[in-house]
Write an enzyme that holds these catalytic residues in place. Structure first.
Site, short mmCIF file in Angstrom:
data_model
loop_
_atom_site.label_atom_id
_atom_site.label_comp_id
_atom_site.label_asym_id
_atom_site.label_seq_id
_atom_site.Cartn_x
_atom_site.Cartn_y
_atom_site.Cartn_z
N GLY A 14 0.78 -1.24 0.00
CA GLY A 14 0.00 0.00 0.00
C GLY A 14 0.80 1.29 0.00
O GLY A 14 0.32 2.32 0.48
N SER A 15 2.01 1.25 -0.58
CA SER A 15 2.78 2.51 -0.60
C SER A 15 2.14 3.54 -1.54
O SER A 15 2.23 4.74 -1.30
CB SER A 15 4.25 2.26 -0.97
OG SER A 15 4.38 1.91 -2.32
N ASN A 16 1.48 3.07 -2.59
CA ASN A 16 0.78 4.02 -3.48
C ASN A 16 -0.45 4.60 -2.78
O ASN A 16 -0.74 5.79 -2.93
CB ASN A 16 0.40 3.35 -4.80
CG ASN A 16 1.56 3.32 -5.77
OD1 ASN A 16 1.96 4.35 -6.30
ND2 ASN A 16 2.14 2.14 -5.98
N LYS A 67 -16.30 -15.67 -8.97
CA LYS A 67 -15.74 -14.34 -9.25
C LYS A 67 -16.85 -13.29 -9.31
O LYS A 67 -16.68 -12.15 -8.88
CB LYS A 67 -14.99 -14.41 -10.60
CG LYS A 67 -14.31 -13.12 -11.00
CD LYS A 67 -13.40 -13.35 -12.21
CE LYS A 67 -12.95 -12.03 -12.80
NZ LYS A 67 -11.54 -11.95 -13.08
N MET A 92 -3.89 -7.05 -7.21
CA MET A 92 -3.27 -8.10 -8.03
C MET A 92 -4.26 -9.04 -8.71
O MET A 92 -3.94 -10.19 -8.97
CB MET A 92 -2.27 -8.90 -7.17
CG MET A 92 -1.15 -8.06 -6.58
SD MET A 92 -0.23 -7.15 -7.84
CE MET A 92 0.71 -8.50 -8.56
N HIS A 111 0.72 1.04 -13.28
CA HIS A 111 1.50 -0.13 -13.70
C HIS A 111 2.98 0.24 -13.75
O HIS A 111 3.34 1.29 -14.30
CB HIS A 111 1.02 -0.59 -15.09
CG HIS A 111 1.77 -1.80 -15.57
ND1 HIS A 111 1.53 -3.06 -15.07
CD2 HIS A 111 2.76 -1.93 -16.48
CE1 HIS A 111 2.35 -3.91 -15.65
NE2 HIS A 111 3.11 -3.26 -16.51
C1 GRF Z 1 3.37 -1.12 -7.55
O1 GRF Z 1 4.62 -1.29 -8.17
C2 GRF Z 1 2.28 -0.99 -8.59
O2 GRF Z 1 2.69 -0.34 -9.76
C3 GRF Z 1 2.00 -2.43 -8.90
O3 GRF Z 1 2.07 -3.08 -7.65
C4 GRF Z 1 2.94 -2.35 -6.78
C5 GRF Z 1 2.14 -2.00 -5.57
O4 GRF Z 1 2.89 -1.38 -4.57
N1 GRF Z 1 0.73 -2.56 -9.58
P1 GRF Z 1 2.18 -0.76 -3.30
O5 GRF Z 1 1.26 -1.83 -2.72
O6 GRF Z 1 1.40 0.44 -3.73
O7 GRF Z 1 3.29 -0.41 -2.37
#
Ligand code: GRF
Length: 203
Positions: A14-16, A67, A92, A111
């Site tokens: 979850g860093s994003n 699903k 994912m 991505h």
């Molecule tokens: C990131 O590299 C994103 O581009 C990819 O998965 C990773 C997720 O990282 N889809 P985080 O969970 O946001 O740290």
């Protein structure tokens, strides 16, 4: 002023998600994260949301009949929280066509490669093995394909001779943390116009 509400789908660290939360806290991103949903109960992203007082849920695929039920649960939670845009931030799983068509141009993904190069899993490893000299990240609207939707913005980083997947991933991640809030800021300002494959940034 009522801020636009986004819902974030996550699977892991979850860093994003954190990058978005930080920009909102700084007062430079006029959004509200209305809900965070993870497909993994132990995702660190859920702890980040909890700490920030954001409603958060785990929706587990195996606990659903199929699903369709899994996606219906996500859809229901998003709509119940008044979500206008869904952000895939390290989610994912591939969302099915029914879900996507219910949220046309209302789902964005980040991505870790310059699409259309290196879609799918292990994008950073793919770039290294291919011998690419640059890579980066792409924020795009999600369509029915795998990382194929209209591109909102991209950021480029060099690939160096001594890069490993880890060093390249770290360099790209730094740019992801800028690109995603930037794209969201444009969306919140109503500046993204989608026509076919093309996204225009309007003034
Ligand atoms: C990131 O590299 C994103 O581009 C990819 O998965 C990773 C997720 O990282 N889809 P985080 O969970 O946001 O740290």
């Amino acid at each position: 002023m009522n801020n636009h509400k986004v819902g974030v789908l996550v699977s892991g660290r979850g860093s994003n998600l954190q990058a978005i939360m930080d920009k909102i806290a700084e007062g430079v991103l006029p959004l509200e994260i209305a809900v965070v949903i993870s497909d993994k109960a132990d995702a660190f992203a859920l702890e980040r949301a909890e700490k920030a007082g954001i409603p958060n849920f785990a929706v587990i695929r195996k606990e659903c009949a199929d699903k369709k039920e899994f996606e219906a649960k996500i859809d229901e939670i998003m709509r119940a929280h008044g979500v206008e845009l869904i952000v895939l931030a390290g989610f994912m799983r591939i969302l099915g066509p029914d879900f996507i068509s219910g949220w046309r141009h209302k789902i964005i993904n980040i991505h870790p490669a310059l699409l259309p190069s290196f879609p799918g899993l292990d994008a950073q490893g793919q770039a290294i093995r291919y011998g690419a000299k640059v890579s980066g990240c792409t924020v795009h609207f999600v369509d029915e394909g795998m990382d194929t939707g209209p591109i909102i913005l991209q950021k480029v980083v060099p690939v160096t001779d001594d890069d490993t997947e880890e060093t390249l991933a770290a360099r790209i991640l730094e740019q992801e943390h800028k690109a995603l809030p930037e794209a969201l800021s444009l969306w919140a300002a109503g500046r993204l116009a989608v026509q076919g494959r093309k996204v225009t940034i309007t003034n």
